[in-house]
Scaffold this motif. Structure first.
Motif, PDB file in Angstrom:
ATOM      1  N   PRO A  37      -2.875   8.594  -2.972  1.00  0.00           N
ATOM      2  CA  PRO A  37      -1.685   7.820  -3.377  1.00  0.00           C
ATOM      3  C   PRO A  37      -2.035   6.384  -3.751  1.00  0.00           C
ATOM      4  CG  PRO A  37      -1.699   8.220  -0.993  1.00  0.00           C
ATOM      5  CD  PRO A  37      -2.801   9.031  -1.568  1.00  0.00           C
ATOM      6  N   GLU A  38      -3.212   5.915  -3.289  1.00  0.00           N
ATOM      7  CA  GLU A  38      -3.605   4.539  -3.574  1.00  0.00           C
ATOM      8  C   GLU A  38      -3.854   4.283  -5.065  1.00  0.00           C
ATOM      9  OE1 GLU A  38      -5.057   6.699  -1.549  1.00  0.00           O
ATOM     10  OE2 GLU A  38      -7.237   6.528  -1.508  1.00  0.00           O
ATOM     11  N   ARG A  73       6.146  16.175   7.119  1.00  0.00           N
ATOM     12  CA  ARG A  73       7.010  15.108   6.600  1.00  0.00           C
ATOM     13  C   ARG A  73       8.500  15.425   6.729  1.00  0.00           C
ATOM     14  NH1 ARG A  73       4.256  10.972   4.099  1.00  0.00           N
ATOM     15  NH2 ARG A  73       2.033  11.427   4.061  1.00  0.00           N
ATOM     16  N   ALA A  79       8.393   1.381   4.292  1.00  0.00           N
ATOM     17  CA  ALA A  79       9.502   1.400   3.347  1.00  0.00           C
ATOM     18  C   ALA A  79       9.465   2.651   2.491  1.00  0.00           C
ATOM     19  CB  ALA A  79       9.471   0.159   2.463  1.00  0.00           C
ATOM     20  N   VAL A  80      10.624   3.037   2.012  1.00  0.00           N
ATOM     21  CA  VAL A  80      10.738   4.161   1.091  1.00  0.00           C
ATOM     22  C   VAL A  80      11.456   3.652  -0.147  1.00  0.00           C
ATOM     23  CG1 VAL A  80      11.602   6.492   0.766  1.00  0.00           C
ATOM     24  CG2 VAL A  80      11.021   5.705   3.051  1.00  0.00           C
ATOM     25  N   ASN A 107      -1.489   1.948  -6.603  1.00  0.00           N
ATOM     26  CA  ASN A 107      -1.786   0.528  -6.419  1.00  0.00           C
ATOM     27  C   ASN A 107      -2.952   0.080  -7.290  1.00  0.00           C
ATOM     28  OD1 ASN A 107      -1.077   1.359  -3.170  1.00  0.00           O
ATOM     29  ND2 ASN A 107       0.042  -0.319  -4.121  1.00  0.00           N
ATOM     30  N   ARG A 133      -1.856   7.586   5.238  1.00  0.00           N
ATOM     31  CA  ARG A 133      -2.365   8.303   4.054  1.00  0.00           C
ATOM     32  C   ARG A 133      -3.047   9.603   4.443  1.00  0.00           C
ATOM     33  NH1 ARG A 133      -4.720   3.263   0.477  1.00  0.00           N
ATOM     34  NH2 ARG A 133      -2.729   2.780  -0.531  1.00  0.00           N
ATOM     35  N   GLU A 154       6.393   6.011  -0.783  1.00  0.00           N
ATOM     36  CA  GLU A 154       6.440   5.494   0.579  1.00  0.00           C
ATOM     37  C   GLU A 154       5.276   4.547   0.830  1.00  0.00           C
ATOM     38  OE1 GLU A 154       6.685   8.547   3.536  1.00  0.00           O
ATOM     39  OE2 GLU A 154       8.330   9.572   2.506  1.00  0.00           O
ATOM     40  N   SER A 155       5.623   3.404   1.408  1.00  0.00           N
ATOM     41  CA  SER A 155       4.585   2.559   1.986  1.00  0.00           C
ATOM     42  C   SER A 155       4.689   2.769   3.494  1.00  0.00           C
ATOM     43  CB  SER A 155       4.809   1.097   1.601  1.00  0.00           C
ATOM     44  OG  SER A 155       6.053   0.667   2.077  1.00  0.00           O
ATOM     45  N   VAL A 156       3.962   1.992   4.289  1.00  0.00           N
ATOM     46  CA  VAL A 156       3.976   2.253   5.726  1.00  0.00           C
ATOM     47  C   VAL A 156       5.389   2.097   6.295  1.00  0.00           C
ATOM     48  CG1 VAL A 156       3.156   1.437   7.965  1.00  0.00           C
ATOM     49  CG2 VAL A 156       1.556   1.704   6.089  1.00  0.00           C
ATOM     50  N   THR A 161      -2.062   1.824   7.187  1.00  0.00           N
ATOM     51  CA  THR A 161      -2.071   2.485   5.876  1.00  0.00           C
ATOM     52  C   THR A 161      -2.941   3.729   5.913  1.00  0.00           C
ATOM     53  OG1 THR A 161      -1.765   0.345   4.843  1.00  0.00           O
ATOM     54  CG2 THR A 161      -2.563   2.114   3.432  1.00  0.00           C
ATOM     55  N   ILE A 168      13.954   3.304   9.229  1.00  0.00           N
ATOM     56  CA  ILE A 168      13.576   3.004   7.852  1.00  0.00           C
ATOM     57  C   ILE A 168      14.490   3.726   6.858  1.00  0.00           C
ATOM     58  CG2 ILE A 168      11.761   3.289   6.120  1.00  0.00           C
ATOM     59  CD1 ILE A 168       9.762   2.752   8.390  1.00  0.00           C
ATOM     60  N   GLU A 216      -3.557  13.477  -2.858  1.00  0.00           N
ATOM     61  CA  GLU A 216      -4.758  13.134  -2.080  1.00  0.00           C
ATOM     62  C   GLU A 216      -5.041  11.637  -2.095  1.00  0.00           C
ATOM     63  OE1 GLU A 216      -7.108  14.865  -0.079  1.00  0.00           O
ATOM     64  OE2 GLU A 216      -5.352  16.188  -0.085  1.00  0.00           O
ATOM     65  N   THR A 256       8.316   6.605   7.977  1.00  0.00           N
ATOM     66  CA  THR A 256       9.329   6.620   6.916  1.00  0.00           C
ATOM     67  C   THR A 256      10.260   7.821   7.031  1.00  0.00           C
ATOM     68  OG1 THR A 256       7.614   7.625   5.564  1.00  0.00           O
ATOM     69  CG2 THR A 256       8.083   5.317   5.177  1.00  0.00           C
ATOM     70  N   ASP A 297       0.819  -1.209   0.000  1.00  0.00           N
ATOM     71  CA  ASP A 297       0.000   0.000   0.000  1.00  0.00           C
ATOM     72  C   ASP A 297       0.855   1.261   0.000  1.00  0.00           C
ATOM     73  OD1 ASP A 297      -2.272  -1.520   0.076  1.00  0.00           O
ATOM     74  OD2 ASP A 297      -2.422  -1.478   2.267  1.00  0.00           O
ATOM     75  N   ILE A 298       0.740   2.032  -1.070  1.00  0.00           N
ATOM     76  CA  ILE A 298       1.475   3.296  -1.150  1.00  0.00           C
ATOM     77  C   ILE A 298       0.733   4.340  -0.316  1.00  0.00           C
ATOM     78  CG2 ILE A 298       2.337   5.119  -2.694  1.00  0.00           C
ATOM     79  CD1 ILE A 298       3.632   2.449  -3.261  1.00  0.00           C
ATOM     80  N   VAL A 299       1.476   5.024   0.565  1.00  0.00           N
ATOM     81  CA  VAL A 299       0.817   6.031   1.401  1.00  0.00           C
ATOM     82  C   VAL A 299       1.227   7.461   1.037  1.00  0.00           C
ATOM     83  CG1 VAL A 299       0.537   4.429   3.323  1.00  0.00           C
ATOM     84  CG2 VAL A 299       2.565   5.893   3.245  1.00  0.00           C
ATOM     85  N   PHE A 300       2.310   7.590   0.285  1.00  0.00           N
ATOM     86  CA  PHE A 300       2.761   8.945  -0.055  1.00  0.00           C
ATOM     87  C   PHE A 300       3.638   8.899  -1.293  1.00  0.00           C
ATOM     88  CE2 PHE A 300       5.766  12.586   0.557  1.00  0.00           C
ATOM     89  CZ  PHE A 300       4.830  13.604   0.472  1.00  0.00           C
TER      90      PHE A 300
END
Lengths: 134, 443, 485
Positions: free
Chosen positions: A93-94, B287, A70-71, A97, C479, A66-68, C475, B317, A91, B312, A43-46
């Motif tokens: 990022p999903e 961020r 990992a970058v 996916n 987000r 970024e996922s939760v 998640t 990380i 707004e 992140t 899941d991409i969050v950013f």
């Protein structure tokens, strides 16, 4: 995570070894990441994207995903100038996916060399590369 | 030893399971030339009762209230701490837990930190606060590094009236990166000369403390205008957050990052630590923020809950590209301050802040009447700079004999302020204590 | 799960602080007003913060209920690898709250603070003895702060020697704080990989060590729980090129009284008082990260330093080569008291025994579980052991699932997905204060979970089921961050 056979690699785009895709749209090239990369990242969050007007060489990092936990860095498949970025990703990022090849696009480039895109892999070649790496 | 539960039978049976004869066999991989090769030369182990005697003896040598009347602030303040706060903080579910990496069994810490972030944001007038930094000094250094990261500029300006120790820490943090620090001078009225700074165009940040080290309230609104125009970050620092119970907070005066020391809010002075680095900024910069953050979310069944989030940004990380190297912070002190802020409430913090202000004004008046000079005429909160009728050294020594500590002499950091001392009074100082100090001036 | 320690009891829901209370209530005994109000200059007063007004009992119930949603070390076994979650002695807490110590102002003149200074001075000497190093600073407030201090010392040392070095070697098994701390000093990290035995080989260090490299940061025992056998040879290689060896002492609990850090080639190292020296973690801090150095680096230590002469202790800033100050005052004194008390209670032999038992406990777990879980490095370990979820792959059960299921059994999960070199790592550090019975129960629980993974993997994927909340949506939290109420 999915098996490689379950992933989609449409033939209307070209693929880089670093898992980005590039679509030839005559004057410009549109870039995103492929189904394999989005599946690996989860899941991409950013999504961090460059500014319009920035210029990069092929292989330069132009942003991060970024996922939760990992970058990942994303790289230019061809050299050129950024002419548009996908504002919707800030707004949602999903989209990366859900629709990696469509609404999940990231940047539009005015390429330095319109032919450079042809140095990238086809969908079939890319899939072979992934299978070889398994 | 009561902390080591193993019986001889346990040890024998466990050694059999691992296929070793003696415990020392477990260390056979360590070559002889890496070994200690001798017994540790430490004092013999003490019983619990002997330890009591030893530490009590050390504690007894310390000059503390009520035997001493200590008019010292300068970044460490004496405030009453409700027993309920100390009691709750002692609950070992809070104190003996690790960083809340497993949210399902850490909801207590997580909600409490989320509440701390909220109360801190409200106190400072900012949008988001992190879960804490080590102390006010490192928080300021990290704030400046954050501004440097965002603006990609390499120069920062620091008011000369930021706590001298904080400025020293900033220098330690910034020097190896090759960043330049320029100093903003001080005006006659004990406030920062923001206009004394030529060429702000290449500054990443300007940092001002309010109340400043001399206790004076800075005009942050005025400062923020020129700093904004130059495109620099406006960083404000503090050592006495209780002041915002009475005075305007930094957020409503245009600060981009607010950071400082939260020791005043329910944390004992403990000879200077642990303290609480409070750190807040605008949400658009979150961020780039250092430190941990707790966020609200839902569990699988839709129940509300809390998790560590935006991780992140952090070292575990992003490693060398992280916003900061911070891992362990001051979580339990953050809880203490949240408990304290909750105990005071909005009504209480206002009343307590007024009381601090009024006591300081009472002392100021009394000292003036007794022939002392209050050096700066800007408004102050609970500390201010004075000179006594006689030489500071003389009066300080004389007062010490009466068990009065006459503030923090300033010439160590400000050579031009010979004979000046920084006095502080809080709600713990009774009128009779202040009268005693005033009387001594007249003798 | 018949014999599981985990059960369900009555805990209460509790709203956010500001959903409680009523304007005009108070939980604070307002001190008597014995002075008259004074006027305040115009235009500088604000409205005061929008805090809820609560009674004392409102506050007490709020935090009591919250505390009951937490699992602490006093609740049960907390085998979090690399974190050394050992018992936090209660007597040490009491000493740290003695009024003479908690009430002390940090800028008190030396003659009024001899007890605190003496305690700091003695603690420095004890830590020097335990590590075999020469000089110590207690100023850093945490492990990563200690690493930064150490890197600043390395930076200052090279600068003083007239050389500018831009790189630092960091093994792939290192904590993330290592490269992040080095980066603050402008060093770029050169990663080196551990070999098939899980340790660093001298050859890889020799391959990257050059005269632009400031040194190496090395954790020994490393984060796989293994002793870096080549440490002396590695140190020789680094020293030969003018570099320094930085020791991350996060895992010191394995080797107190056994290994001499001074002899293995460390020039500078940090300790974690909140790991090895039993001070509580406080849900994330405060901690203490003293830095120990060899004599030749002592001039660079941060100021102020505690010095002793003519029968008294005082603080001195008179060290011209010092890297400067890292803390507003002298560091986390409250934490130092507890570490001092721990050392005084254990004595030299007690500390050594603690390390022996920590290592015995870890090896016992490793041997007992290696049939059930994949053990990537099957060698004698130090104070922790690292398994992976490789054997559970066919059941599509992950380390995360097993960790969450451990919660239902009444245990805090181990450290998971670290170190990064082991895919699906599960890093278990029991510490010496867990008894054989508790460790046996933990082993039984993990074996039962491995059996459940085969027979009913769904149980693991939906775990935990006992705590107040189930798995949370991280998640969504990332987000659309909601960071204040």
């Amino acid at each position: 995570m999915k098996e490689i056979e379950e992933l989609l690699f449409p033939d209307d785009v070209h693929y880089a070894e670093t898992h980005e895709w590039a679509r030839d749209e005559e004057e410009t090239v549109v870039v995103g990441i492929g189904d394999y990369a989005q599946d690996q990242l989860g899941d991409i969050v950013f999504v961090e994207l460059p500014e319009i007007g920035d210029t990069f060489e092929k292989g330069d990092q132009f942003g991060t995903l970024e996922s939760v936990k990992a970058v990942s860095e994303i790289y230019m498949p061809v050299a050129g100038k950024i002419t548009a970025i996908n504002e919707a990703l800030s707004e949602e990022p999903e989209l990366v996916n859900l629709e990696p090849y469509n609404r999940g696009w990231m940047i539009e480039i005015e390429p330095d060399d319109p032919d450079e895109i042809h140095t990238l892999m086809s969908g079939t070649e890319y899939m072979e590369m992934l299978k070889g790496a398994e | 030893m009561r902390y080591l539960p193993h019986t001889e039978e346990d040890i024998a049976s466990m050694l059999r399971s691992v296929g070793a004869e003696h415990m020392d066999d477990l260390f056979s991989v360590i070559p002889p030339d890496c070994r200690m090769g001798k017994a540790l030369d430490l004092p013999d182990a003490l019983t619990e009762w002997e330890l009591n005697t030893l530490v009590e003896a050390l504690a007894e040598t310390m000059a503390v209230s009520p035997k001493y009347k200590i008019f010292m602030g300068a970044g460490s303040y004496d405030h009453y701490i409700p027993e309920s706060v100390s009691y709750l903080l002692g609950r070992s579910e809070f104190s003996t837990a690790y960083t809340p990496y497993q949210p399902e069994i850490s909801q207590g810490t997580l909600q409490a930190v989320y509440e701390y972030q909220t109360l801190t944001s409200r106190l400072l007038g900012m949008e988001v606060a992190n879960a804490s930094m080590y102390d006010g000094a490192s928080a300021l250094a990290e704030a400046l590094l954050m501004a440097i990261r965002i603006t990609k500029r390499k120069r920062v300006a620091l008011s000369r009236l930021v706590h001298p120790h904080y400025r020293a820490v900033v220098e330690t943090y910034l020097r190896p990166g090759g960043y330049e620090i320029v100093e903003l001078p001080c005006l006659e009225d004990g406030r920062t000369d923001i206009l004394g700074l030529p060429g702000m165009d290449d500054l990443a940040a300007v940092a001002i403390q309010s109340p400043n080290f001399f206790g004076c309230i800075e005009d942050l609104t005025e400062a923020s205008k020129s700093i904004r125009e130059a495109g620099a970050f406006f960083v404000t620092s503090f050592t006495e957050p209780l002041a915002y119970g009475l005075f305007k907070n930094p957020g409503c005066q245009g600060a981009d990052i607010v950071c400082g020391e939260g020791q005043s809010l329910g944390i004992p002075r403990s000879f200077g630590g642990p303290g609480l680095g409070m750190f807040a900024c605008r949400i658009k910069h979150v961020r780039s923020m250092p430190g941990r953050l707790v966020g609200k979310t839902n569990d699988r069944e839709g129940r509300p809950g809390f998790v560590l989030t935006l991780a992140t940004r952090e070292q575990h990380i992003r490693r060398e590209k992280a916003n900061s190297n911070i891992c362990t912070n001051s979580s339990l002190c953050a809880l203490a301050s949240a408990m304290y802020m909750a105990s005071l409430g909005g009504t209480g913090i206002r009343e307590l802040a007024c009381l601090n202000y009024d006591k300081a004004e009472y002392l100021k008046r009394g000292l003036r009447e007794a022939g002392c000079t209050v050096t700066f005429d800007s408004p102050t909160f609970n500390e201010f700079v004075v000179t006594f009728p006689k030489k500071l050294k003389y009066t300080y020594k004389k007062l010490l004999k009466q068990h009065i500590v006459a503030g923090v002499p300033l010439s160590t950091w400000y050579p031009e302020l010979v004979d000046h001392t920084l006095l502080c009074v809080t709600e713990t100082m009774g009128r009779e204590d202040m009268d005693a100090l005033i009387r001594e001036m007249e003798l | 799960m018949r014999d599981s320690q985990g059960t369900s009891g009555l805990i209460l829901n509790e709203p956010l602080l500001w959903k409680k209370g009523s304007k005009g209530r108070s939980g604070f005994s307002m001190p008597r007003r014995d002075v008259v109000p004074s006027p305040v200059a115009e235009g500088i007063t604000g409205d005061g913060p929008d805090f809820p007004d609560l009674s004392e009992l409102d506050v007490v119930r709020h935090y009591t209920r919250l505390s009951q949603w937490n699992f602490g070390l006093d609740t049960g076994m907390y085998p979090l690898g690399s974190c050394t979650m050992k018992y936090n002695p209660k007597i040490n807490e009491k000493q740290a709250t003695l009024p003479g110590l908690t009430g002390a102002h940090p800028l008190l003149p030396a003659e009024l603070s001899q007890g605190a200074l003496k305690l700091m001075y003695r603690l420095e000497r004890y830590l020097a003895e335990i590590t075999g190093m020469d000089a110590v600073t207690l100023q850093p407030a945490a492990g990563a702060h200690g690493e930064l201090t150490g890197m600043l010392i390395v930076h200052a040392y090279h600068k003083n020697a007239g050389s500018r070095r831009s790189k630092i070697i960091v093994p792939d098994t290192a904590h993330g704080t290592n490269p992040a701390s080095a980066a603050l000093c402008g060093f770029s990290s050169v990663p080196v990989q551990s070999d098939e035995k899980g340790i660093i080989s001298p050859e890889v260090v020799a391959g990257v060590m050059d005269e632009d490299t400031a040194g190496i940061m090395i954790t020994n025992p490393n984060t796989l729980g293994l002793f870096e056998e080549n440490i002396r040879e590695i140190a020789r290689i680094v020293h030969a090129k003018g570099g320094l060896v930085y020791g991350d002492g996060a895992n010191m609990n394995a080797v107190m009284g056994i290994m001499q850090m001074g002899k293995i080639g460390f020039d500078v190292m940090h300790l974690n008082l909140h790991k090895t020296f039993s001070t509580p973690h406080g849900g994330g801090g405060p901690g203490g990260g003293p830095v120990c150095v060899k004599d030749f680096l002592a001039p660079f230590l941060p100021v102020p330093r505690v010095v002793y002469g003519e029968g008294t202790y005082h603080l001195s800033e008179n060290f011209s080569q010092s890297i400067g100050r890292l803390h507003a005052f002298h560091g986390n004194f409250g934490v130092m008291i507890k570490a001092f008390c721990y050392i005084m209670s254990m004595g030299g032999e007690g500390l050594k025994q603690a390390s022996r038992l920590a290592v015995l406990n870890a090896n016992y777990i490793k041997e007992s579980l290696k049939e059930s879980l994949h053990l990537p490095y099957d060698r004698a370990c130090m104070h922790e052991c690292v398994f992976s979820d490789k054997l559970q792959e066919t059941q599509k059960v992950t380390t995360l699932d097993m960790a969450k299921r451990l919660i239902d059994y009444g245990f805090h999960p181990p450290t998971i997905y670290f170190p990064l070199v082991v895919h699906g790592a599960m890093m278990i550090e029991p510490t010496e204060t867990e008894s054989k019975e508790d460790i046996d129960r933990f082993i039984e629980a993990l074996r039962a979970i491995v059996a459940e993974a085969r027979e009913n993997p769904e149980l693991l994927k939906s775990a935990p089921c006992r705590p107040k909340v189930r798995r949370l949506d991280e998640t969504a939290a990332a987000r659309k961050p909601c960071l204040a109420g």
